[in-house]
Scaffold this motif. Sequence first.
Motif, PDB file in Angstrom:
ATOM      1  N   GLU A  65      14.429  -6.806  18.981  1.00 50.63           N
ATOM      2  CA  GLU A  65      15.532  -6.272  18.181  1.00 50.63           C
ATOM      3  C   GLU A  65      15.037  -5.420  17.026  1.00 50.63           C
ATOM      4  O   GLU A  65      15.733  -4.516  16.579  1.00 50.63           O
ATOM      5  CB  GLU A  65      16.378  -7.420  17.609  1.00 50.63           C
ATOM      6  N   ASN A  66      13.860  -5.723  16.520  1.00 47.38           N
ATOM      7  CA  ASN A  66      13.373  -5.068  15.309  1.00 47.38           C
ATOM      8  C   ASN A  66      11.861  -4.873  15.399  1.00 47.38           C
ATOM      9  O   ASN A  66      11.088  -5.655  14.839  1.00 47.38           O
ATOM     10  CB  ASN A  66      13.724  -5.920  14.078  1.00 47.38           C
ATOM     11  N   PRO A  67      11.410  -3.831  16.122  1.00 46.61           N
ATOM     12  CA  PRO A  67       9.973  -3.640  16.332  1.00 46.61           C
ATOM     13  C   PRO A  67       9.201  -3.279  15.069  1.00 46.61           C
ATOM     14  O   PRO A  67       7.979  -3.419  15.038  1.00 46.61           O
ATOM     15  CB  PRO A  67       9.916  -2.502  17.352  1.00 46.61           C
ATOM     16  N   VAL A  68       9.888  -2.798  14.040  1.00 47.25           N
ATOM     17  CA  VAL A  68       9.219  -2.480  12.772  1.00 47.25           C
ATOM     18  C   VAL A  68       9.803  -3.405  11.704  1.00 47.25           C
ATOM     19  O   VAL A  68      10.758  -3.060  10.999  1.00 47.25           O
ATOM     20  CB  VAL A  68       9.426  -1.004  12.372  1.00 47.25           C
ATOM     21  N   PRO A  69       9.274  -4.621  11.582  1.00 48.28           N
ATOM     22  CA  PRO A  69       9.872  -5.610  10.676  1.00 48.28           C
ATOM     23  C   PRO A  69       9.593  -5.311   9.210  1.00 48.28           C
ATOM     24  O   PRO A  69       8.782  -4.443   8.875  1.00 48.28           O
ATOM     25  CB  PRO A  69       9.184  -6.907  11.097  1.00 48.28           C
ATOM     26  N   ALA A  70      10.286  -6.056   8.369  1.00 48.62           N
ATOM     27  CA  ALA A  70      10.041  -5.953   6.936  1.00 48.62           C
ATOM     28  C   ALA A  70       8.641  -6.474   6.611  1.00 48.62           C
ATOM     29  O   ALA A  70       8.120  -7.362   7.288  1.00 48.62           O
ATOM     30  CB  ALA A  70      11.095  -6.747   6.167  1.00 48.62           C
ATOM     31  N   GLN A  71       8.041  -5.898   5.590  1.00 48.14           N
ATOM     32  CA  GLN A  71       6.746  -6.366   5.112  1.00 48.14           C
ATOM     33  C   GLN A  71       6.987  -7.394   4.008  1.00 48.14           C
ATOM     34  O   GLN A  71       7.650  -7.104   3.021  1.00 48.14           O
ATOM     35  CB  GLN A  71       5.928  -5.207   4.549  1.00 48.14           C
ATOM     36  N   HIS A  72       6.469  -8.579   4.199  1.00 50.42           N
ATOM     37  CA  HIS A  72       6.557  -9.613   3.165  1.00 50.42           C
ATOM     38  C   HIS A  72       5.158 -10.180   2.971  1.00 50.42           C
ATOM     39  O   HIS A  72       4.580 -10.758   3.894  1.00 50.42           O
ATOM     40  CB  HIS A  72       7.527 -10.729   3.584  1.00 50.42           C
ATOM     41  N   MET A  73       4.617  -9.974   1.813  1.00 47.73           N
ATOM     42  CA  MET A  73       3.264 -10.462   1.541  1.00 47.73           C
ATOM     43  C   MET A  73       3.180 -11.017   0.130  1.00 47.73           C
ATOM     44  O   MET A  73       3.982 -10.661  -0.752  1.00 47.73           O
ATOM     45  CB  MET A  73       2.240  -9.340   1.737  1.00 47.73           C
ATOM     46  N   CYS A  92       3.859 -17.507  -8.756  1.00 50.84           N
ATOM     47  CA  CYS A  92       3.607 -16.824  -7.491  1.00 50.84           C
ATOM     48  C   CYS A  92       4.502 -15.590  -7.440  1.00 50.84           C
ATOM     49  O   CYS A  92       5.620 -15.591  -7.972  1.00 50.84           O
ATOM     50  CB  CYS A  92       3.855 -17.740  -6.297  1.00 50.84           C
ATOM     51  N   ILE A  93       3.994 -14.523  -6.826  1.00 53.51           N
ATOM     52  CA  ILE A  93       4.678 -13.231  -6.802  1.00 53.51           C
ATOM     53  C   ILE A  93       4.544 -12.664  -5.394  1.00 53.51           C
ATOM     54  O   ILE A  93       3.467 -12.721  -4.791  1.00 53.51           O
ATOM     55  CB  ILE A  93       4.059 -12.244  -7.820  1.00 53.51           C
ATOM     56  N   ASP A  94       5.630 -12.122  -4.877  1.00 55.05           N
ATOM     57  CA  ASP A  94       5.536 -11.524  -3.555  1.00 55.05           C
ATOM     58  C   ASP A  94       6.048 -10.087  -3.555  1.00 55.05           C
ATOM     59  O   ASP A  94       6.602  -9.602  -4.550  1.00 55.05           O
ATOM     60  CB  ASP A  94       6.259 -12.353  -2.484  1.00 55.05           C
ATOM     61  N   TYR A  95       5.855  -9.425  -2.409  1.00 58.53           N
ATOM     62  CA  TYR A  95       6.203  -8.018  -2.228  1.00 58.53           C
ATOM     63  C   TYR A  95       7.028  -7.884  -0.959  1.00 58.53           C
ATOM     64  O   TYR A  95       6.739  -8.514   0.071  1.00 58.53           O
ATOM     65  CB  TYR A  95       4.931  -7.176  -2.119  1.00 58.53           C
ATOM     66  N   ILE A  96       8.075  -7.035  -1.016  1.00 56.21           N
ATOM     67  CA  ILE A  96       8.909  -6.746   0.150  1.00 56.21           C
ATOM     68  C   ILE A  96       8.975  -5.230   0.336  1.00 56.21           C
ATOM     69  O   ILE A  96       9.199  -4.485  -0.612  1.00 56.21           O
ATOM     70  CB  ILE A  96      10.341  -7.285  -0.028  1.00 56.21           C
ATOM     71  N   GLY A  97       8.803  -4.770   1.556  1.00 54.98           N
ATOM     72  CA  GLY A  97       9.004  -3.371   1.898  1.00 54.98           C
ATOM     73  C   GLY A  97       9.631  -3.286   3.279  1.00 54.98           C
ATOM     74  O   GLY A  97       9.260  -4.043   4.174  1.00 54.98           O
ATOM     75  N   LEU A  98      10.600  -2.398   3.458  1.00 55.34           N
ATOM     76  CA  LEU A  98      11.243  -2.334   4.775  1.00 55.34           C
ATOM     77  C   LEU A  98      11.895  -0.984   5.024  1.00 55.34           C
ATOM     78  O   LEU A  98      12.281  -0.280   4.096  1.00 55.34           O
ATOM     79  CB  LEU A  98      12.308  -3.436   4.917  1.00 55.34           C
ATOM     80  N   ALA A  99      11.985  -0.648   6.318  1.00 60.05           N
ATOM     81  CA  ALA A  99      12.789   0.474   6.786  1.00 60.05           C
ATOM     82  C   ALA A  99      14.058  -0.148   7.359  1.00 60.05           C
ATOM     83  O   ALA A  99      14.041  -0.711   8.450  1.00 60.05           O
ATOM     84  CB  ALA A  99      12.038   1.266   7.840  1.00 60.05           C
ATOM     85  N   PHE A 100      15.151  -0.086   6.615  1.00 62.54           N
ATOM     86  CA  PHE A 100      16.320  -0.902   6.962  1.00 62.54           C
ATOM     87  C   PHE A 100      17.253  -0.266   7.975  1.00 62.54           C
ATOM     88  O   PHE A 100      18.017  -0.971   8.645  1.00 62.54           O
ATOM     89  CB  PHE A 100      17.104  -1.272   5.701  1.00 62.54           C
ATOM     90  N   HIS A 101      17.262   1.072   8.122  1.00 63.56           N
ATOM     91  CA  HIS A 101      18.111   1.686   9.136  1.00 63.56           C
ATOM     92  C   HIS A 101      17.577   1.299  10.520  1.00 63.56           C
ATOM     93  O   HIS A 101      16.381   1.321  10.760  1.00 63.56           O
ATOM     94  CB  HIS A 101      18.134   3.207   8.987  1.00 63.56           C
ATOM     95  N   GLY A 102      18.452   0.982  11.409  1.00 64.31           N
ATOM     96  CA  GLY A 102      18.056   0.529  12.732  1.00 64.31           C
ATOM     97  C   GLY A 102      18.998  -0.553  13.211  1.00 64.31           C
ATOM     98  O   GLY A 102      20.150  -0.650  12.763  1.00 64.31           O
ATOM     99  N   LEU A 103      18.520  -1.414  14.099  1.00 63.11           N
ATOM    100  CA  LEU A 103      19.393  -2.367  14.772  1.00 63.11           C
ATOM    101  C   LEU A 103      19.050  -3.817  14.470  1.00 63.11           C
ATOM    102  O   LEU A 103      19.554  -4.718  15.129  1.00 63.11           O
ATOM    103  CB  LEU A 103      19.342  -2.126  16.289  1.00 63.11           C
ATOM    104  N   GLY A 104      18.207  -4.046  13.445  1.00 62.48           N
ATOM    105  CA  GLY A 104      17.796  -5.411  13.163  1.00 62.48           C
ATOM    106  C   GLY A 104      18.102  -5.925  11.770  1.00 62.48           C
ATOM    107  O   GLY A 104      18.153  -7.139  11.564  1.00 62.48           O
ATOM    108  N   VAL A 105      18.306  -5.038  10.797  1.00 61.53           N
ATOM    109  CA  VAL A 105      18.491  -5.441   9.402  1.00 61.53           C
ATOM    110  C   VAL A 105      19.938  -5.179   8.981  1.00 61.53           C
ATOM    111  O   VAL A 105      20.488  -4.099   9.253  1.00 61.53           O
ATOM    112  CB  VAL A 105      17.536  -4.654   8.473  1.00 61.53           C
ATOM    113  N   SER A 106      20.564  -6.135   8.318  1.00 59.78           N
ATOM    114  CA  SER A 106      21.902  -5.912   7.762  1.00 59.78           C
ATOM    115  C   SER A 106      21.798  -4.870   6.666  1.00 59.78           C
ATOM    116  O   SER A 106      21.063  -5.050   5.695  1.00 59.78           O
ATOM    117  CB  SER A 106      22.476  -7.214   7.187  1.00 59.78           C
ATOM    118  N   HIS A 107      22.536  -3.776   6.822  1.00 53.09           N
ATOM    119  CA  HIS A 107      22.393  -2.700   5.835  1.00 53.09           C
ATOM    120  C   HIS A 107      23.668  -1.874   5.709  1.00 53.09           C
ATOM    121  O   HIS A 107      24.559  -1.925   6.560  1.00 53.09           O
ATOM    122  CB  HIS A 107      21.220  -1.789   6.192  1.00 53.09           C
ATOM    123  N   LEU A 108      23.703  -1.120   4.634  1.00 56.83           N
ATOM    124  CA  LEU A 108      24.786  -0.181   4.342  1.00 56.83           C
ATOM    125  C   LEU A 108      24.309   1.231   4.636  1.00 56.83           C
ATOM    126  O   LEU A 108      23.198   1.607   4.266  1.00 56.83           O
ATOM    127  CB  LEU A 108      25.177  -0.289   2.861  1.00 56.83           C
TER     128      LEU A 108
END
Length: 309
Positions: A65-73, A92-108
């Motif tokens: 469903e989502n071949p390019v997932p969000a980056q969480h590190m 503790c601190i984390d990082y998120i990066g994502l390409a949200f357009h597509g068919l796997g992420v809830s987005h506007l």
Amino acid sequence: MVERVSDARMDALFEKVKNWGRWGDDDERGTLNLLTPEHTARAARNVVGRTVNCGRVLPVAPSVENPVPAQHMMILAGDARHGTGVPGAEACIDYIGLAFHGLGVSHLDALCHVFHEGVMYNGRPASEVMSTGATRNSVMAMAGGVASRGVLLDIPRTRGVDWLEPGDGVTPDDLDAACEAQGVQVGPGDILLVSTGRDARREAEGPWDPGHGLAGLDGECVPWIAERDIAMLGCDGANDIMPPNTNRWPLPIHVCCLVAMGVHLLDNLDLSGLAAVCEEERRWEFLFTVSPLQIQGGTGSPVNPVAVV
């Protein structure tokens, strides 16, 4: 793959439902202009008080469903909790990066996300979306968030099935039947949510490639949407049927909503929990809230909408 709605038909519908200039030549909000404080207040007064999350869990592992997932590190974890740079402070601190357009992420989808023949909403040229971001029709038009009356139309419930099959189209007759069966009407300023049962099918049969088959709204639903002057449209799929139409109108719902009408879209919602609560409460209208990230020049935003039933 088929031509579901002809070029000639979609050309005519696009021209018929245009809202260009309706709220002025410089407008970037589209049908959000139909949302009044009175409309929001009325929706808030009618809630029972049950909150339901309508966003999907952020996918951080690749899948069909989502071949390019969000980056969480992790930038700092428990084993490096003293690395904050502040003596005595542990975190503790984390990082998120994502390409949200597509068919796997809830987005506007903002109104600058899609073009038709090189033009976006209100007749603005595609050149106004630059490599540095959009100078017109960006997600900043929704910087204050949205709260309005939401209406869920549960199409599988109306048809008496658990889900719609991939590639199936929701018709205007389906929308009318759902309104009648649920005792609701859709009107100006409302946020319309259409359930196809995508999450129920995944749970029962496992994930599949939605690009090769996903239920959605048929192009013939465009006049139905326009006549009701909704503020936003959302779906548990991509709003459009997948695979795309095989002519100049591969995504008629996206193009007619975003470009012609100025209707912001919500893709890949999780409507299964909301459908269950609505069934329990025997009411399919609620207060619906959407708060996109404030991304200057952004073509949209990941979202986690909440319904208050």
